[in-house]
Design an enzyme around this catalytic site. Structure first.
Site, short mmCIF file in Angstrom:
data_model
loop_
_atom_site.label_atom_id
_atom_site.label_comp_id
_atom_site.label_asym_id
_atom_site.label_seq_id
_atom_site.Cartn_x
_atom_site.Cartn_y
_atom_site.Cartn_z
N GLY A 76 4.68 1.46 4.04
CA GLY A 76 5.81 0.92 4.80
C GLY A 76 5.48 -0.34 5.58
N ALA A 81 0.83 -1.21 0.00
CA ALA A 81 0.00 0.00 0.00
C ALA A 81 0.86 1.26 0.00
CB ALA A 81 -0.93 0.00 1.20
N ASP A 91 11.95 3.59 4.36
CA ASP A 91 10.90 2.86 5.08
C ASP A 91 11.44 2.20 6.35
OD1 ASP A 91 9.49 3.55 2.84
OD2 ASP A 91 8.55 1.59 2.57
O1 PMV Z 1 5.92 2.46 -1.89
P1 PMV Z 1 6.77 2.60 -0.68
O2 PMV Z 1 6.07 2.96 0.56
O3 PMV Z 1 7.69 1.42 -0.49
O4 PMV Z 1 7.71 3.86 -0.92
C1 PMV Z 1 8.63 3.86 -1.96
C2 PMV Z 1 9.41 5.12 -1.92
C3 PMV Z 1 10.39 5.25 -3.07
O5 PMV Z 1 11.09 6.46 -2.87
C4 PMV Z 1 9.65 5.32 -4.40
C5 PMV Z 1 11.35 4.08 -3.14
C6 PMV Z 1 12.34 4.05 -1.98
O6 PMV Z 1 12.93 2.97 -1.81
O7 PMV Z 1 12.55 5.05 -1.31
#
Ligand code: PMV
Length: 313
Positions: free
Chosen positions: A108, A105, A153
């Site tokens: 995290g 989603a 995350d």
């Molecule tokens: O989709 P999520 O919550 O895993 O967030 C990804 C965030 C990005 O910047 C697109 C990728 C990352 O590893 O930081």
């Protein structure tokens, strides 16, 4: 018993993979982990995850290719194995995790799962680590789930709060002058972080100058967003979210459904809205001025048929 929270990225997703900063806020919901076996009972570590209803045994990190599905059991077994094999003496314990966030989603969830597992093992084994050391171990599992994660995350799951994250640097906590209220809406489209990160990598390889320019814009938004949070300036925060969303759109990271949700949220009174996380689906966030506005925006999203909840940062 151990737990860890999820997160939302307020500003700077994707740029953060390329060494730019991102501004993120921890969520109180995430994952709890509980040990259900005594040492010496099992030959290898075992993981059960509820409400997914899956149980896997850890497999070695070099056990071969895995599929990209978010709750693929062989992928889960390998991610779990990456944690277990980070220990000098891999713990043969059974850990049961309860997920409070949906997987894939963009909130995290997988990082919260990994951090909660590390904390449960550490507690059982009497190991003390700093949040950044916990995040480093959890990142090994995130690499299995996400390919090339920036680490934001896992850093946020281990530390919580509101912070600026930059790859390879310690989290920089941000002092928030007044609590902010976000409405988090789920598009119902599956998370595509691995794919969107790969798509940005292709765009970066083709037009590095153009993509770096977009990332520079995002970096300026992160810096301005940090000072708006410190000043308690909600109007500026909302405008910065709108700007950040425009930059994400230029990288083809939004979807018609996410766009519709952002438009509806702003029409219903939100100060600004944007996708959060990897994009290509999953979630968006809308900033609201107070609890009543939060309810109105949540209801407007629900009227579209989307799930939404209100989070206090
Ligand atoms: O989709 P999520 O919550 O895993 O967030 C990804 C965030 C990005 O910047 C697109 C990728 C990352 O590893 O930081």
């Amino acid at each position: 018993m151990a737990r860890a929270g999820g997160k939302v990225i307020l500003f700077g997703e994707h740029g953060v993979v390329y060494g730019r900063p991102a501004l993120a806020a921890g969520l109180s919901t995430g994952a709890t982990a509980e040990l259900v076996s005594e040492p010496g009972v099992l030959a290898t570590a075992r993981l059960s995850v509820e409400p997914w209803g899956v149980t896997v045994d850890a497999i070695a990190p070099d056990a071969g290719a895995v599929s990209a599905a978010p709750v693929d059991t062989s992928q889960l077994a390998q991610a779990f194995g990456a944690i277990v094999h980070a220990y000098e003496k891999p713990p043969a314990l059974h850990v049961r995790v309860r997920m409070e966030l949906p997987s894939g989603a963009g909130l995290g969830g997988s990082a919260a799962l990994s951090v909660a597992i590390v904390r449960a093992f550490d507690e059982a084994l009497g190991i003390e680590r700093t949040p950044s050391e916990v995040a480093d171990i959890a990142l090994r599992a995130e690499r299995v789930f996400h390919g090339n994660p920036s680490g934001v995350d896992t850093a946020m799951a281990a530390a919580g709060g509101v912070a600026v994250y930059r790859k390879g640097q310690p989290l920089a906590p941000v002092f928030v002058k007044k609590p902010i209220i976000l409405v988090v809406g789920h598009s119902g489209e599956p998370g595509m972080t691995k794919e969107t990160v790969a798509s940005v990598a292709r765009q970066h390889a083709q037009r590095p100058d153009k993509v770096e320019q977009i990332f520079a814009g995002m970096e300026a938004i992160v810096n301005n967003g940090k000072s708006a949070l410190e000043r308690g300036d909600l109007d500026s925060l909302g405008q910065l979210m709108e700007l950040n969303q425009k930059l994400l759109v230029t990288l083809v990271l939004s979807t018609p459904r996410l766009e519709e949700m952002c438009t509806v949220a702003v029409k219903a009174g939100a100060l600004g809205a944007k996708l959060t996380g990897g994009g290509g689906g999953s979630c968006m966030i809308a900033l609201v001025s107070d609890a009543e506005s939060g309810r109105t925006v949540r209801e407007a999203l629900e009227k579209l048929g989307r799930e939404a909840f209100v989070a206090l940062v």
